[in-house]
Design an enzyme around this catalytic site. Structure first.
Site, PDB file in Angstrom:
ATOM      1  N   ARG A  44     -20.545 -28.646  27.815  1.00 12.23           N
ATOM      2  CA  ARG A  44     -20.034 -27.786  26.480  1.00 12.23           C
ATOM      3  C   ARG A  44     -21.580 -27.636  26.206  1.00 12.23           C
ATOM      4  O   ARG A  44     -22.718 -27.463  26.103  1.00 12.23           O
ATOM      5  CB  ARG A  44     -19.297 -28.833  25.614  1.00 12.23           C
ATOM      6  CG  ARG A  44     -19.505 -30.056  26.686  1.00 12.23           C
ATOM      7  CD  ARG A  44     -20.553 -31.032  25.413  1.00 12.23           C
ATOM      8  NE  ARG A  44     -20.178 -30.661  23.684  1.00 12.23           N
ATOM      9  CZ  ARG A  44     -21.670 -30.914  23.496  1.00 12.23           C
ATOM     10  NH1 ARG A  44     -22.498 -31.211  23.971  1.00 12.23           N
ATOM     11  NH2 ARG A  44     -21.709 -30.401  22.066  1.00 12.23           N
ATOM     12  N   GLY A  45     -21.733 -26.740  24.323  1.00 10.26           N
ATOM     13  CA  GLY A  45     -22.098 -26.369  23.646  1.00 10.26           C
ATOM     14  C   GLY A  45     -22.862 -25.331  24.230  1.00 10.26           C
ATOM     15  O   GLY A  45     -22.602 -24.977  25.331  1.00 10.26           O
ATOM     16  N   ALA A  46     -22.252 -24.492  23.036  1.00  7.48           N
ATOM     17  CA  ALA A  46     -22.420 -22.731  23.637  1.00  7.48           C
ATOM     18  C   ALA A  46     -23.413 -22.741  24.101  1.00  7.48           C
ATOM     19  O   ALA A  46     -23.437 -21.621  25.384  1.00  7.48           O
ATOM     20  CB  ALA A  46     -22.580 -22.149  22.011  1.00  7.48           C
ATOM     21  N   ARG A  84     -13.104 -20.705  27.586  1.00  8.70           N
ATOM     22  CA  ARG A  84     -13.076 -21.037  25.830  1.00  8.70           C
ATOM     23  C   ARG A  84     -13.448 -19.586  25.570  1.00  8.70           C
ATOM     24  O   ARG A  84     -14.302 -19.158  26.099  1.00  8.70           O
ATOM     25  CB  ARG A  84     -14.447 -21.873  26.189  1.00  8.70           C
ATOM     26  CG  ARG A  84     -14.111 -23.309  26.698  1.00  8.70           C
ATOM     27  CD  ARG A  84     -15.177 -24.138  26.826  1.00  8.70           C
ATOM     28  NE  ARG A  84     -14.421 -24.998  25.090  1.00  8.70           N
ATOM     29  CZ  ARG A  84     -15.126 -25.562  24.092  1.00  8.70           C
ATOM     30  NH1 ARG A  84     -16.667 -26.057  24.976  1.00  8.70           N
ATOM     31  NH2 ARG A  84     -14.620 -26.324  22.876  1.00  8.70           N
ATOM     32  N   GLN A 192     -18.295 -35.977  19.944  1.00  2.98           N
ATOM     33  CA  GLN A 192     -19.186 -35.486  21.140  1.00  2.98           C
ATOM     34  C   GLN A 192     -20.482 -36.953  19.763  1.00  2.98           C
ATOM     35  O   GLN A 192     -21.372 -36.392  20.488  1.00  2.98           O
ATOM     36  CB  GLN A 192     -19.223 -34.146  20.485  1.00  2.98           C
ATOM     37  CG  GLN A 192     -19.163 -33.359  21.218  1.00  2.98           C
ATOM     38  CD  GLN A 192     -17.057 -32.422  20.863  1.00  2.98           C
ATOM     39  OE1 GLN A 192     -16.858 -33.856  19.790  1.00  2.98           O
ATOM     40  NE2 GLN A 192     -17.037 -32.001  20.820  1.00  2.98           N
ATOM     41  N   ASP A 233     -21.469 -22.015  17.175  1.00  5.26           N
ATOM     42  CA  ASP A 233     -20.735 -20.962  18.433  1.00  5.26           C
ATOM     43  C   ASP A 233     -20.965 -20.091  18.294  1.00  5.26           C
ATOM     44  O   ASP A 233     -20.692 -18.959  19.481  1.00  5.26           O
ATOM     45  CB  ASP A 233     -19.145 -21.989  19.399  1.00  5.26           C
ATOM     46  CG  ASP A 233     -19.521 -23.374  19.631  1.00  5.26           C
ATOM     47  OD1 ASP A 233     -19.602 -23.372  20.823  1.00  5.26           O
ATOM     48  OD2 ASP A 233     -19.919 -24.122  18.420  1.00  5.26           O
ATOM     49  N   ASN A 243     -18.383 -24.066  13.935  1.00  4.42           N
ATOM     50  CA  ASN A 243     -18.753 -24.659  15.021  1.00  4.42           C
ATOM     51  C   ASN A 243     -17.789 -25.502  15.020  1.00  4.42           C
ATOM     52  O   ASN A 243     -17.101 -25.304  14.566  1.00  4.42           O
ATOM     53  CB  ASN A 243     -20.231 -25.479  13.870  1.00  4.42           C
ATOM     54  CG  ASN A 243     -20.645 -26.269  14.638  1.00  4.42           C
ATOM     55  OD1 ASN A 243     -21.860 -25.915  16.444  1.00  4.42           O
ATOM     56  ND2 ASN A 243     -21.371 -27.713  14.222  1.00  4.42           N
TER      57      ASN A 243
END
Length: 343
Positions: A44-46, A84, A192, A233, A243
């Site tokens: 995860r995380g853009a 996503r 997170q 993101d 975000n």
């Protein structure tokens, strides 16, 4: 610390759903399982999503029979794009892979595979350099002893390495800047901040404090927060930034208390095709993440409705500056993005 590795002919991802209790690496040779890992937040995380998707697309080409290479590769790109909806890096990386294929599709299959492998690696290498550069510009805003608040995780676990919002902290460590204190919002419902950002910062030896999301106002009022760094993101042309859910609330509090609020945004997250945050699609996630996920027993009554957006949009007017790999952009954002060649 890293979260993505290419190993031989497979993609290895650090399973972030198991952190910080266990450090488990999963290995993938099937693009469909890579897409599932993106959906389930194993990765995860853009920026990290973009890197994983690029290698996932390459896996489809690598393991496809020569006669089916094109069909399987293009189908993989389409399938990965469904994993996503909000992180624009996902689509940016897949567009790069499609463009790379278009340049070499007339070549022999072995050469096509080599070109796609090189493009996926380039996506990863560039992300590392982008994060390092964001850290350099963010470092210019820091002084010894400052208190830094961050929301969610935009550290090395969210990128190929170094991170975005936490990159200035890593840069500060490299330059011997002393006495920094990092405050991590827990970031409900997926935690997170508690599981990932706090884990990163403690592992790096940084003075780290965890707080519940609804304690941020109290902390800011106490005077302990000097600056706020968050990731994103997707950024619209006008500077509105999507975000992790809760970020817009942090920005509103920061404006109230007069605390500088910076968004750390690699150029791949700046979407020149959309005018404002109203055009950013927001992912809604399963209700079980709120009612059950981190609890030994269900903590909400059966049948209750659950509102669970994964992201919110922070208005550009609440953002002090947007830190990119090419410099810090301040309002008016579209003009600043154009000056740096970002849109």
């Amino acid at each position: 610390m890293d979260a993505i590795r290419w190993q031989g002919n497979s993609l290895a991802l650090l399973d972030q759903t198991r952190l910080p209790v266990e450090e488990v690496w999963n290995t993938y040779t099937d693009y469909r399982k890579v897409a599932d890992a993106i959906r389930r937040l194993v990765v995860r995380g853009a920026p990290a999503i973009g890197v994983a998707a690029a290698f996932g697309a390459y896996l489809a080409a690598h393991y496809a029979p020569d006669a089916e290479l094109e069909g399987r590769f293009l189908a993989a790109c389409d399938y990965l794009a469904t994993s996503r909806p909000t992180a624009v890096n996902l689509f940016w990386a897949l567009d790069r892979m499609r463009a790379a294929y278009g340049r070499v599709k007339a070549l022999p299959p072995a050469d096509i595979r080599a070109a796609l492998r090189a493009e996926a690696q380039a996506v990863m290498d560039e992300d590392i350099e982008i994060s390092r550069s964001i850290g350099k510009y963010g470092l210019e805003l820091l002084r010894p002893g400052m208190g830094i608040l961050t929301h969610c995780n935009a550290g090395t676990l969210a990128t190929a390495k170094y991170g975005t919002a936490l990159a200035p902290v890593y840069a500060a460590l490299d330059h011997g800047l002393s006495g920094l204190r990092v405050y991590c919002d827990e970031t409900r419902p997926l935690l997170q901040g508690a599981r990932l950002s706090a884990f990163e910062m403690v592992s790096a030896g940084v003075d780290t404090t965890l707080l519940c999301d609804n304690m941020a106002s109290s902390l800011m009022k106490s005077g302990k927060v000097d600056i706020i760094f968050v990731g994103c993101d997707r950024v619209a042309r006008n500077g509105d930034a999507a975000n992790k859910i809760g970020t817009s609330g942090v920005a509103i509090l920061a404006a109230h208390y007069g605390i500088p609020f910076y968004v750390c945004a690699p150029s791949s997250t700046i979407d020149g095709a959309i005018a404002s945050g109203e055009d950013i699609p927001i992912e809604f996630r399963p209700p079980e993440e709120v009612t059950e996920l981190w609890y030994e027993k269900r903590m909400a009554p059966e049948g209750v409705g659950v509102y669970n957006p994964a992201f919110d949009v922070t208005d550009a007017g609440l953002i002090t500056g947007i830190i990119t790999e090419r410099g810090i952009v301040r309002a008016p954002y579209e003009e600043g993005f154009r000056a740096l060649g970002l849109v």
